[in-house]
Write a protein that holds these residues in place. Sequence first.
Motif, mmCIF file in Angstrom:
data_model
loop_
_atom_site.group_PDB
_atom_site.id
_atom_site.type_symbol
_atom_site.label_atom_id
_atom_site.label_comp_id
_atom_site.label_asym_id
_atom_site.label_seq_id
_atom_site.Cartn_x
_atom_site.Cartn_y
_atom_site.Cartn_z
ATOM 1 N N GLU A 61 14.583 0.222 -2.805
ATOM 2 C CA GLU A 61 13.423 1.070 -2.571
ATOM 3 C C GLU A 61 12.594 0.516 -1.417
ATOM 4 O O GLU A 61 12.372 -0.695 -1.321
ATOM 5 N N PHE A 62 12.164 1.409 -0.547
ATOM 6 C CA PHE A 62 11.429 1.040 0.656
ATOM 7 C C PHE A 62 10.121 1.820 0.723
ATOM 8 O O PHE A 62 10.033 2.936 0.231
ATOM 9 N N GLN A 63 9.141 1.225 1.375
ATOM 10 C CA GLN A 63 7.939 1.951 1.770
ATOM 11 C C GLN A 63 7.384 1.313 3.032
ATOM 12 O O GLN A 63 7.268 0.093 3.135
ATOM 13 N N SER A 64 7.052 2.151 3.997
ATOM 14 C CA SER A 64 6.613 1.672 5.293
ATOM 15 C C SER A 64 5.142 1.269 5.287
ATOM 16 O O SER A 64 4.310 1.933 4.670
ATOM 17 N N TYR A 65 4.842 0.190 5.991
ATOM 18 C CA TYR A 65 3.460 -0.092 6.335
ATOM 19 C C TYR A 65 2.999 0.961 7.343
ATOM 20 O O TYR A 65 3.807 1.584 8.038
ATOM 21 N N THR A 66 1.707 1.156 7.427
ATOM 22 C CA THR A 66 1.117 1.975 8.488
ATOM 23 C C THR A 66 0.093 1.116 9.219
ATOM 24 O O THR A 66 -0.163 -0.037 8.837
ATOM 25 N N SER A 67 -0.497 1.680 10.235
ATOM 26 C CA SER A 67 -1.496 0.932 10.995
ATOM 27 C C SER A 67 -2.772 0.699 10.194
ATOM 28 O O SER A 67 -3.673 -0.022 10.651
ATOM 29 N N GLU A 68 -2.859 1.271 8.989
ATOM 30 C CA GLU A 68 -3.975 0.961 8.101
ATOM 31 C C GLU A 68 -3.827 -0.419 7.488
ATOM 32 O O GLU A 68 -4.736 -0.917 6.825
ATOM 33 N N GLY A 69 -2.644 -1.039 7.682
ATOM 34 C CA GLY A 69 -2.432 -2.388 7.185
ATOM 35 C C GLY A 69 -1.971 -2.451 5.746
ATOM 36 O O GLY A 69 -2.078 -3.487 5.088
ATOM 37 N N LYS A 70 -1.438 -1.351 5.238
ATOM 38 C CA LYS A 70 -0.936 -1.363 3.869
ATOM 39 C C LYS A 70 0.303 -0.482 3.760
ATOM 40 O O LYS A 70 0.595 0.336 4.634
ATOM 41 N N LYS A 71 1.058 -0.682 2.682
ATOM 42 C CA LYS A 71 2.275 0.103 2.465
ATOM 43 C C LYS A 71 1.909 1.444 1.844
ATOM 44 O O LYS A 71 1.997 1.638 0.633
ATOM 45 N N ASN A 72 1.538 2.367 2.702
ATOM 46 C CA ASN A 72 1.199 3.704 2.215
ATOM 47 C C ASN A 72 1.896 4.775 3.046
ATOM 48 O O ASN A 72 1.523 5.939 3.023
ATOM 49 N N GLY A 73 2.935 4.368 3.761
ATOM 50 C CA GLY A 73 3.695 5.315 4.575
ATOM 51 C C GLY A 73 4.874 5.894 3.824
ATOM 52 O O GLY A 73 4.894 5.937 2.586
ATOM 53 N N LEU A 74 5.869 6.364 4.572
ATOM 54 C CA LEU A 74 7.070 6.979 4.000
ATOM 55 C C LEU A 74 7.702 6.077 2.939
ATOM 56 O O LEU A 74 7.850 4.879 3.134
ATOM 57 N N LYS A 75 8.071 6.701 1.831
ATOM 58 C CA LYS A 75 8.707 5.981 0.740
ATOM 59 C C LYS A 75 10.073 6.594 0.483
ATOM 60 O O LYS A 75 10.216 7.815 0.457
ATOM 61 N N TRP A 76 11.096 5.752 0.306
ATOM 62 C CA TRP A 76 12.445 6.283 0.061
ATOM 63 C C TRP A 76 13.314 5.276 -0.687
ATOM 64 O O TRP A 76 13.003 4.090 -0.732
ATOM 65 N N LYS A 77 14.369 5.802 -1.269
ATOM 66 C CA LYS A 77 15.364 4.979 -1.965
ATOM 67 C C LYS A 77 16.652 5.032 -1.170
ATOM 68 O O LYS A 77 17.151 6.106 -0.849
ATOM 69 N N GLY A 78 17.181 3.869 -0.831
ATOM 70 C CA GLY A 78 18.343 3.795 0.041
ATOM 71 C C GLY A 78 19.628 4.271 -0.627
ATOM 72 O O GLY A 78 19.881 3.995 -1.799
ATOM 73 N N LYS A 79 20.443 4.962 0.138
ATOM 74 C CA LYS A 79 21.750 5.432 -0.324
ATOM 75 C C LYS A 79 22.836 4.399 -0.054
ATOM 76 O O LYS A 79 23.833 4.326 -0.765
ATOM 77 N N TYR A 80 22.643 3.596 0.996
ATOM 78 C CA TYR A 80 23.648 2.612 1.402
ATOM 79 C C TYR A 80 23.046 1.214 1.452
ATOM 80 O O TYR A 80 21.871 1.027 1.770
#
Length: 366
Positions: A61-80
Amino acid sequence: MTKNTLLALALAGAMLTGQSLYACTGIAFKTEDGTAIAGRSIEWGYYDLNSKLVIMPRGAEFQSYTSEGKKNGLKWKGKYGFTGVALVYEDFIGEGVNEAGLNAGMFYFSGYGSLSKYNPKKASKSLADMYLVSWILSNFSTVEEVKTNLHKITVVPIGYEKDGQPLPTAHWRVTDAKGGNIVIEITDGGKVNVYDNKAGVFTNSPEFPWHITNLNNYVNLETGTAKNRKMGDTELKSLGGTSSLLGLPGDYTPPSRFVRAFFALHSAPKAKTAAAGIKQGFQILKAFTIPIGEEFAPGQEAPNMPSATQWTAFSNLSGKEFYYTTMYNPTIRKIDLNKIDFSTVKKYVLPLENKTDPGFQEIYFN
């Protein structure tokens, strides 16, 4: 956000602002047996990037940081699942290959990359540029799938300068086991451009189409040795082999490296096997290794490192293997993805190498 994470984000921003010292050269080709191979070097001359070898399981499971300085960007579960090398921070994959044989890497794109401005209201679709390689490797198996799905995300800067300008960004190369090879460049405040890379070569700024056009300036060059000839009463003679390549640029700027890599790649005999192709690829990119010193102006203090070329990596996309060398150790090391069960393996973040000088092996004669 922890202090360590804040530091990593700051270092990532610093890395992307080092215009003259961040250089990458990539090549991609096929061997006679049909093996697709892609490789690249990465240069950064200010300090050791502390790159890490990352093994990422399937279903992570992933979630992107944003320039706000926290992990509140795109969230996804990897297929590979995938393996690759992280830059500065373990989430920021600079180069890697997944279990389906898809390769992706980021290359510095100073002065030309221009991403969409981050909008907090659209945080859930926003992916920081430093996460794009992870998103590609964890979700897709071919370049066609990548092209089809790019519109679903908005790639945004990882951060902004004090004056409000976004930090410089990258452009990306994606290759697959079928031989697909594309370049992704985001310009003009978010315009996504995708180009087929038939040249098999990739460097940095300016835009990819410019580099292809620039090759026409070297249409007179060819491999081999120029023939002797007479002009008036003067006999002109070749001073050595490869004199037909006189005029081939030898500096480390992106345009010059692009031209030089193009001629090196397309003049090399076609490797017969995957193993021969990997060895040939490393040999070609050795010519692009930058020793510490040349990129610093007189009077500037150079860091205590062996090279600005911190590592070089190749992927056998058909055989699903990842190879790399480092500035401290030129031995080619291999990760065989076929021997990793990505459904059960844990996430690993490991040192890319032992940075203690390994010394030299002495050979004795009786």
